[in-house]
Design an enzyme around this catalytic site. Sequence first.
Site, PDB file in Angstrom:
ATOM      1  N   HIS A   1       0.855  -1.184   0.000  1.00 34.37           N
ATOM      2  CA  HIS A   1       0.000   0.000   0.000  1.00 34.37           C
ATOM      3  C   HIS A   1       0.892   1.234   0.000  1.00 34.37           C
ATOM      4  O   HIS A   1       1.621   1.480   0.969  1.00 34.37           O
ATOM      5  CB  HIS A   1      -0.925   0.007   1.216  1.00 34.37           C
TER       6      HIS A   1
ATOM      7  N   GLU B   1       1.339   3.717   3.024  1.00 31.59           N
ATOM      8  CA  GLU B   1       1.892   3.230   4.297  1.00 31.59           C
ATOM      9  C   GLU B   1       3.413   3.308   4.248  1.00 31.59           C
ATOM     10  O   GLU B   1       4.123   2.302   4.256  1.00 31.59           O
ATOM     11  CB  GLU B   1       1.392   1.815   4.561  1.00 31.59           C
TER      12      GLU B   1
ATOM     13  N   HIS C   1       3.278  -3.517   7.014  1.00 25.56           N
ATOM     14  CA  HIS C   1       2.207  -2.571   6.705  1.00 25.56           C
ATOM     15  C   HIS C   1       2.258  -1.405   7.676  1.00 25.56           C
ATOM     16  O   HIS C   1       3.022  -1.403   8.644  1.00 25.56           O
ATOM     17  CB  HIS C   1       0.838  -3.248   6.828  1.00 25.56           C
TER      18      HIS C   1
ATOM     19  N   GLU D   1       2.005  -4.586  11.530  1.00 28.51           N
ATOM     20  CA  GLU D   1       1.435  -3.244  11.388  1.00 28.51           C
ATOM     21  C   GLU D   1       2.204  -2.257  12.263  1.00 28.51           C
ATOM     22  O   GLU D   1       2.422  -2.508  13.441  1.00 28.51           O
ATOM     23  CB  GLU D   1      -0.032  -3.253  11.835  1.00 28.51           C
TER      24      GLU D   1
END
Length: 1096
Positions: free
Chosen positions: A794, A797, A891, A976
């Site tokens: 992504h 990010e 991420h 994350e």
Amino acid sequence: MLLGQLERLNREAMLADAEIGRQITAKILHLIQTQGEKSTKHILGYTMTIYLLEPFWKGQWENNSLHYVNDRCVCVPGGGRRVGVFVSKGGTGILLQLVLSGSKESPPSEELMLQLHSLLAKVGPKDRKFGVKARLNGALNVTVNLLKQNLQNHKLLLPCLQVLRVYSSNSVNAVSLGKNGVLELMFKIIGPYSKKNTSLLKVSLDTLGALLKSKTNARRAVDRAHVPVLLYIYQDWHRNDTRHRHMLIRKGVLGCLKNITNIKLGRKAFIDADGMRILYNTSTECLPVRTLDPLINTSSLIMRKCFPKNRLPLPTIKSVFHHQLPHVPAGGPVAQLYNQPLGVDDVVDESDDNDDVETENDTENEEEDKDHHARNDDIETDINKLRPKETHSRPFEELKIYERFFLELSEDFQRFNFDNPKSASPLAPAPTPAPVHTLDTINITKDHDEQELVQGMERVALEGTGPQGGAGAEEWAEEEEGGEGAVLEVPDTALLLPLHDPDLYVEMVKSTRSVPQYSEVAYPDYFGHVAPTFREHILERVYGVQRTKIFQDIERLIHPNDILDKVVYDLDIQSCPVIDDGESLKFNSQFESGNLRKAIQARKFEYDLVLNSDINSNHYHQWFYFEVSGMRVGAPYRFNIINCEKSNSQFNYGMQVLMYSVQEAISGRPRWVRTGTDICYYKNHFSRSSIAAGGQKGKSYYTMTFSMTFNHKDDVCYFAYHYPYTYSTLKMHLQKLEALRTPQIYMRQDILCETLGGNSCPLLTITAMPESTSNDQICQFRNRPLVFLSSRVHPGETNASWVMKGTLEFLMGSSPLAHSLREAYIFKIVPMLNPDGVVNGNHRCSLSGEDLNRQWQSPSPELHPTIYHTKSLLQYLAAIQRAPLVFCDYHGHSRKKNVFMYGCSLKETVWQTNISATSCELHEDLGYRTLPKILSQMAPAFSMASCSFVVERSKEATARVVVWREIGVQRSYTMESTLCGCDQGKYKGLQIGTRELEEMGAQFCVALLRLKRLTSPLELRNHAHLLDVESDLIETRCKVSSPSTYVLEDEEHSFMEEVDYSAESGDEPDNDPDAADPHDNRLSDSESNNHRDSLT
């Protein structure tokens, strides 16, 4: 025995002697009184007494019983539980029956009706069926008739209104009461300011508010012109209640207005009655008094709801840029995007406001239809899908072509001289990438009309004859001869940034391909970023900041002449996007990873900013990166990004935007810093079309707003959502890392594939060189377990790339730990899975217009080449029985704090469902928890409590689930990293920076080394405490919340505004990948306390 006698008399009431009944009743009451407070079960006796007394109610006995029930059951400390038992034993029905029986007397006993309605007002709210019982029993009409007959009898009127308020909570009752004229009765009772009967007035307003929750009643109120009346009443109470003793009455009037404005007709009537100005002025006058905040908040809520929906100031919501795909799948997002009929406005719907429902909801009690044991509908419940596949989906012959990416598994090092390691290279030549057109030169340009040095440093410009446009080298040289050359003082950061080289970065940019054909380089990417040495604390929210911002927005409607509405930057005018009049700020986003579509000057120092959609998409507005110049020192600028889509953001919880000052960089401080004040994130009045909202009408965008004062004259500043990390930066870092390789390090860089945009996707292999060419050494080298890492699927990010940078630097380092780690594993790394999205300033998608982390199940080699080939690498490893020990996809998370992991567990998933499964079906090795637990013990930013191992249906096509299910990797994770900061551990209360992110990447490596040692048989007995994960599972207190959220106890609570958009469709769930897992809508206790007031 006594109850039995009384019951027999009751059955034979026509023949029984009333005196005998009274005698038995007196004995029962005496018995109850002498029992005292021993047990709440005596309430059953109270209830039966009332019921059995009914045939003998002539006289005072029944009133005594009602008094006794009221005293002993309701009006005592802890009476709530007693009322519950009273209701469960049928007490409500008996009281309603008594109301009906008492109404048949002529005239009804006022004392009895007073007692009964007083009791019903207290008991009714505890009975979920109360409204239905009252309607079916006939007591509803009895109460209404009493109300009509006793408008001047305030003693009886008050309990009747209280009961009526409870009746009205049932939607069918509310409609019935409206038809019977109760709405008009309420307007006879309420009125302008008066010091008399204020309690009665308060209850009347509450009752009226409950009735107006019905859309039918709200329309009736509009038709009878009650909206101006309510506004007049509110103004009158506001003007006369100078000592604010009757705030609840004023709030009750606002509550009625709030419910009326839930329908379109109500909102129109409110606007026509000048309600916006009235509430704005009264709210402004209330601002100095903190205790009046509830009035201000409700007024703000009404005004925001009635604020006319505006069109986003764009010709289309599709991206300014378009990339032609090799083919467009029928029914895919791109096909839907570009197959809209001609003339269709995709920015706003024809009827943007939701039409009101013409029929009422006939559900007696909507709560009945809800499952009180909320379950997670998104959790996977098919056990077959929760088990790894036992057969491979592709024949090995198809996968053999990927053998060339695993030369280390067959390398014999015969060409390498271990006595003289520099004599030969252990690296196989990388596959030759497809030829690309490069720019001939890159130059730092200066606007010859500007006199100030910094004004000449507004950008690094690319000049060349390649596909990215610009003048050729010769033409540029001619221009330089006739003009004044710009002198740029580049800060010397070589010691602080060993992996950054401005000249090398420029070379990397030359071969980067972008759809807009960028011809400039942003200064932060050219200078580099040195992490600040000072701490950047999570911003403490200023009380009332959101309310202030909303009121400033409302002022635009009330005072439209104060609004400039001047466009100063517009990418839709590609021939001349910058509109410079010398008095406004200048904006620019035409550089790698830049994103800003339009800038509109609303007031002298206020600008509305519109972000560009992802290419081949019509949404995903979150990432921004743009340049600002022409500012005045000390001026209070406000920036509003007005087309955000997510319903919540860490900007509400202390996150700040990032700013890079060129003046600061020239002064020796080249760094991104957290900045901005008065930051908040809230729903705005710009309409989001159903085309962009997945078919839902009535949706709105959100505003992220921040204020800023600039410290330097003629500065050039850059703002970004998070620390930028471009594709060209990655290429520069990889080249610098390769230059750091020592003879003890085996490093190979391959080109996995070419992207849709023509950029190469690098694949790295890192491990330790064998000590010799002996069979034992070569065998040990080839048989090292593999660790597969990926990142940046992504584009928005960017923190994932900074974590990956920390991982790569550690792996290439010279420390003993790094050497041991290389000897323990072979690392296969894809550091950027979506180069095209990164280059072109997308937030989530690739050029295919799709979220690549939703394509892992069936990736297309043409549309999703990086995912297709990365998955093929893993499939090849599985086919040769060398599946990775660990797979981790890096991420970033936009709505949670700390760093954490999502993994996959059959057992933990089943535990969160109603599936019945045998113990053998749930057999599972708990080793998937070991790595996160190790990280929680050694990485200060990591939070084990935020980790989740539940598999959800919406995530079945993500990397971690597919690799777990199809490749059979038990330790398959998404890691994350917060975009905001930490609320636990060493970094609690601090915003996260690149230093902490890179540290996290290095700590991940150290955790892998400890994992290797812990899982080695010789080490197990010394570290058993780290593997005791079964007890962790039992101790972890978890719960399931609706609609699709598996949450752990310390998850963040949602920042819920007290803004009722019930006239609109509800907020759609964010269809985020793992980076926006639904485990994000909870707020920690400390934040909950800080944000109890939704509009502060």
